[in-house]
Design a protein around this motif. Structure first.
Motif, PDB file in Angstrom:
ATOM      1  N   GLY A 146     121.685  50.584  69.238  1.00  0.00           N
ATOM      2  CA  GLY A 146     120.893  49.775  69.603  1.00  0.00           C
ATOM      3  C   GLY A 146     121.244  49.091  71.140  1.00  0.00           C
ATOM      4  O   GLY A 146     120.669  48.330  71.670  1.00  0.00           O
ATOM      5  N   LEU A 147     122.210  50.164  71.528  1.00  0.00           N
ATOM      6  CA  LEU A 147     122.414  49.913  73.183  1.00  0.00           C
ATOM      7  C   LEU A 147     121.947  50.962  74.030  1.00  0.00           C
ATOM      8  O   LEU A 147     122.099  51.931  73.789  1.00  0.00           O
ATOM      9  CB  LEU A 147     123.885  49.698  73.203  1.00  0.00           C
ATOM     10  CG  LEU A 147     124.645  48.380  72.758  1.00  0.00           C
ATOM     11  CD1 LEU A 147     125.887  48.502  72.651  1.00  0.00           C
ATOM     12  CD2 LEU A 147     123.995  46.947  73.006  1.00  0.00           C
ATOM     13  N   ASN A 148     121.614  50.540  75.222  1.00  0.00           N
ATOM     14  CA  ASN A 148     121.178  51.766  76.125  1.00  0.00           C
ATOM     15  C   ASN A 148     122.332  52.074  76.949  1.00  0.00           C
ATOM     16  O   ASN A 148     123.456  51.413  76.962  1.00  0.00           O
ATOM     17  CB  ASN A 148     120.101  51.077  77.257  1.00  0.00           C
ATOM     18  CG  ASN A 148     118.669  50.579  76.521  1.00  0.00           C
ATOM     19  OD1 ASN A 148     118.071  51.435  75.537  1.00  0.00           O
ATOM     20  ND2 ASN A 148     118.158  49.673  76.875  1.00  0.00           N
ATOM     21  N   GLN A 149     122.371  52.912  77.821  1.00  0.00           N
ATOM     22  CA  GLN A 149     123.184  53.426  78.828  1.00  0.00           C
ATOM     23  C   GLN A 149     123.630  52.478  79.887  1.00  0.00           C
ATOM     24  O   GLN A 149     122.620  51.563  80.129  1.00  0.00           O
ATOM     25  CB  GLN A 149     122.976  54.859  79.218  1.00  0.00           C
ATOM     26  CG  GLN A 149     122.854  56.036  78.316  1.00  0.00           C
ATOM     27  CD  GLN A 149     124.213  56.447  77.835  1.00  0.00           C
ATOM     28  OE1 GLN A 149     125.075  56.305  78.700  1.00  0.00           O
ATOM     29  NE2 GLN A 149     124.307  57.010  76.744  1.00  0.00           N
ATOM     30  N   TYR A 150     124.928  52.585  80.200  1.00  0.00           N
ATOM     31  CA  TYR A 150     125.356  51.726  81.202  1.00  0.00           C
ATOM     32  C   TYR A 150     124.449  51.273  82.461  1.00  0.00           C
ATOM     33  O   TYR A 150     123.833  50.226  82.887  1.00  0.00           O
ATOM     34  CB  TYR A 150     126.571  52.041  81.653  1.00  0.00           C
ATOM     35  CG  TYR A 150     127.163  51.632  83.175  1.00  0.00           C
ATOM     36  CD1 TYR A 150     127.768  50.218  83.032  1.00  0.00           C
ATOM     37  CD2 TYR A 150     127.320  52.319  84.168  1.00  0.00           C
ATOM     38  CE1 TYR A 150     128.244  49.637  84.192  1.00  0.00           C
ATOM     39  CE2 TYR A 150     127.736  51.895  85.338  1.00  0.00           C
ATOM     40  CZ  TYR A 150     128.240  50.462  85.344  1.00  0.00           C
ATOM     41  OH  TYR A 150     128.845  50.017  86.462  1.00  0.00           O
ATOM     42  N   HIS A 151     123.808  52.444  82.946  1.00  0.00           N
ATOM     43  CA  HIS A 151     122.860  52.116  84.169  1.00  0.00           C
ATOM     44  C   HIS A 151     121.564  51.548  83.810  1.00  0.00           C
ATOM     45  O   HIS A 151     120.985  51.027  84.774  1.00  0.00           O
ATOM     46  CB  HIS A 151     122.578  53.388  84.880  1.00  0.00           C
ATOM     47  CG  HIS A 151     121.837  54.412  83.889  1.00  0.00           C
ATOM     48  ND1 HIS A 151     120.443  54.482  83.680  1.00  0.00           N
ATOM     49  CD2 HIS A 151     122.291  55.448  83.194  1.00  0.00           C
ATOM     50  CE1 HIS A 151     119.977  55.197  82.655  1.00  0.00           C
ATOM     51  NE2 HIS A 151     121.050  56.124  82.369  1.00  0.00           N
ATOM     52  N   SER A 152     121.194  51.403  82.332  1.00  0.00           N
ATOM     53  CA  SER A 152     119.884  50.847  82.271  1.00  0.00           C
ATOM     54  C   SER A 152     119.980  49.266  82.339  1.00  0.00           C
ATOM     55  O   SER A 152     118.931  48.556  82.419  1.00  0.00           O
ATOM     56  CB  SER A 152     119.801  51.082  80.692  1.00  0.00           C
ATOM     57  OG  SER A 152     119.530  52.473  80.481  1.00  0.00           O
ATOM     58  N   TYR A 153     121.271  48.830  82.402  1.00  0.00           N
ATOM     59  CA  TYR A 153     121.419  47.304  82.557  1.00  0.00           C
ATOM     60  C   TYR A 153     121.709  46.796  83.989  1.00  0.00           C
ATOM     61  O   TYR A 153     121.797  45.665  84.360  1.00  0.00           O
ATOM     62  CB  TYR A 153     122.762  46.691  81.709  1.00  0.00           C
ATOM     63  CG  TYR A 153     122.391  46.919  80.331  1.00  0.00           C
ATOM     64  CD1 TYR A 153     121.795  46.272  79.447  1.00  0.00           C
ATOM     65  CD2 TYR A 153     123.039  48.114  79.581  1.00  0.00           C
ATOM     66  CE1 TYR A 153     121.373  46.372  78.049  1.00  0.00           C
ATOM     67  CE2 TYR A 153     122.926  48.390  78.405  1.00  0.00           C
ATOM     68  CZ  TYR A 153     122.184  47.486  77.484  1.00  0.00           C
ATOM     69  OH  TYR A 153     121.836  47.628  76.115  1.00  0.00           O
ATOM     70  N   THR A 181     128.769  48.397  76.787  1.00  0.00           N
ATOM     71  CA  THR A 181     127.586  49.400  76.952  1.00  0.00           C
ATOM     72  C   THR A 181     128.267  50.863  76.854  1.00  0.00           C
ATOM     73  O   THR A 181     129.103  51.094  77.536  1.00  0.00           O
ATOM     74  CB  THR A 181     126.850  49.086  78.088  1.00  0.00           C
ATOM     75  OG1 THR A 181     125.665  50.144  78.111  1.00  0.00           O
ATOM     76  CG2 THR A 181     127.468  49.433  79.352  1.00  0.00           C
ATOM     77  N   ASN A 234     127.380  57.463  80.097  1.00  0.00           N
ATOM     78  CA  ASN A 234     127.347  58.963  80.015  1.00  0.00           C
ATOM     79  C   ASN A 234     128.831  59.857  80.015  1.00  0.00           C
ATOM     80  O   ASN A 234     129.234  59.625  81.363  1.00  0.00           O
ATOM     81  CB  ASN A 234     126.414  59.333  80.924  1.00  0.00           C
ATOM     82  CG  ASN A 234     126.011  60.880  80.805  1.00  0.00           C
ATOM     83  OD1 ASN A 234     126.709  61.735  80.365  1.00  0.00           O
ATOM     84  ND2 ASN A 234     124.892  61.387  81.462  1.00  0.00           N
TER      85      ASN A 234
END
Length: 223
Positions: free
Chosen positions: A22-29, A129, A132
């Motif tokens: 349920g979590l996106n990659q770091y850069h998405s935030y 989070t 990659n």
């Protein structure tokens, strides 16, 4: 017949690696208009801590909990705060609350979820989070901005053999064909031009970056 990773993991009563759900990659935030500071060429704040406890990892498969305790210790140094650092007995006790057997180990994603939602030792993280693992620049930036990167590695038979021979971990020929025997939690706490540095037992080993992928450079010891 060649065994797959799942069968080997079941044999050693280890859990399969999992990514946080349920979590996106770091850069998405990161907001598109935001400009985060670039990571400096090197990071060595961890050297201010001269000795790290085993936190029971010599007898229990509690590396995930030990890594969390080490994180609190390092954050205290970085922020000049004095949050209570759990004692070895407290680290082991917290681990045994969730582990089925002394050597079963825990899934890092679950430890992070518990640490975030309910807390560990009365300490809670505000969030976490995924990153990659092939993006070296992003790993360095995260370590610089947040103090460390909580990572896991898969260990193979050659790594076990090197450890028994008291040799540093190093990649062997055809290492990509080796079947993992189990995982290990290692907080990445520093880096320079060539290596990432993580705490393993009482020594600081290194992971060398090579063409965008992290690999052992022969200076890493397991716990």
């Amino acid at each position: 017949m060649k065994r797959n990773t799942a069968s080997v993991v079941r044999q050693f009563k280890k859990a399969l690696p999992q990514f946080p759900a349920g979590l996106n990659q770091y850069h998405s935030y990161v907001k598109p208009t935001a400009k985060l500071p670039k990571a400096p060429p090197s990071l060595d704040t961890y050297t201010k801590i001269k000795r790290w406890p085993l936190d029971g990892n010599a007898y229990y498969g509690d590396c995930t909990m030990a890594a969390a305790a080490h994180a609190i210790h390092l954050w205290n140094v970085i922020t000049h705060e004095s949050n209570p650092v759990p004692l070895t007995s407290e680290v082991v006790r917290e681990y045994r609350k969730f582990a089925k057997t002394p050597q079963a180990g825990l899934i890092e994603a679950n430890v992070l979820k518990t640490w975030h939602r309910g807390g560990l030792w009365g300490h809670r993280i505000l969030g976490y989070t995924p990153i990659n693992v092939h993006n070296i620049a992003m790993i360095k930036q995260a370590a610089y901005l947040y103090g460390l990167v909580y990572v896991g590695v898969q260990l193979t038979k050659s790594a076990e053999k090197q450890y028994k021979q008291r040799k540093p971990w190093a990649l062997v020929r055809d290492w990509k064909t080796e079947i993992p025997l189990g995982g290990h939690a290692i907080p990445i706490v520093g880096y320079d031009r060539d290596c990432f540095y993580g705490f393993i037992r009482l020594s600081c080993g290194s992971l060398k970056s090579d063409k965008g992928q992290a690999r052992h450079n022969g200076n890493i010891r397991r716990s």
